[in-house]
Design an enzyme around this catalytic site. Sequence first.
Site, PDB file in Angstrom:
ATOM      1  CD  GLU A  87      65.769  60.065  25.767  1.00 16.06           C
ATOM      2  OE1 GLU A  87      64.750  60.287  25.084  1.00 16.06           O
ATOM      3  OE2 GLU A  87      66.733  60.832  25.807  1.00 16.06           O
ATOM      4  CB  VAL A 171      65.983  58.021  13.442  1.00  9.61           C
ATOM      5  CG1 VAL A 171      67.450  58.191  13.057  1.00  9.61           C
ATOM      6  CG2 VAL A 171      65.267  57.152  12.423  1.00  9.61           C
ATOM      7  CB  VAL A 172      69.006  57.487  18.557  1.00  6.84           C
ATOM      8  CG1 VAL A 172      69.744  58.254  19.645  1.00  6.84           C
ATOM      9  CG2 VAL A 172      68.052  56.477  19.187  1.00  6.84           C
ATOM     10  CE1 TYR A 191      64.310  63.536  15.454  1.00  4.73           C
ATOM     11  CE2 TYR A 191      66.551  62.768  15.837  1.00  4.73           C
ATOM     12  CZ  TYR A 191      65.242  62.510  15.482  1.00  4.73           C
ATOM     13  OH  TYR A 191      64.861  61.230  15.133  1.00  4.73           O
TER      14      TYR A 191
END
Length: 225
Positions: A87, A171-172, A191
């Site tokens: 990440e 925004v996870v 997503y």
Amino acid sequence: MADLIFFTGPMDCGKSTLALQLDHTQRVGGRAGLLCTSQDRSGAARISSRLGLVESAVEVGDEVDLWTHVVHALTGGARIDYLVCDEAQFYSPVQIDQLARIVDELSIDVYAFGILSDFRTELFPGSKRLVELADRIETMQVQPLCWCGKRATHNARTGGGRMVTEGSQVVVGDTTSETAAAGEPSPEVGYEVLCRRHHRRRMNRAVAQATLSPEPLPFGEPDHA
């Protein structure tokens, strides 16, 4: 000579899986490494793959100085031959500079994994800095598909079944389901990976299913009856 290598691709292309596989291969080969991540989809300080693989990792928050962290570990007797940084798009440019310093001054390999651009097709600051500094950039070989069957290259944020084009860059969420996210205009955030054409048209899977005609197109196979 140590290297800073950036592995990149859109969501759903297996970055975290490869990160954990690389760590496993390195450890089997007798090397000792340090796993790092930032804002993993699981919400915990760990690297998690959609295939179910999970390993604990150092959480790289805004306050973390990676150079100092590694130096303290080394002076405390730890052995570190490499870093796996998942990440990495969420790391700050300063933290990417610290990774480059670790490579150059401590001769420790750094393998960074992350996506290049956000849901607005804008580069993440951390990814931009990695492109500028990496010794090598590797494009992931596993290619996720858009709902239309074409290779997916863009990450789309969805809320309530539609693409979201405004909001915080970070925004996870995940591609497998829409989850609650504070501060967003919609109570649901998820997503989806799309090809460029359908990202530009803001046509994600749910919108396509609701708007595309189920009737066959007029240029189908001719009727020979």
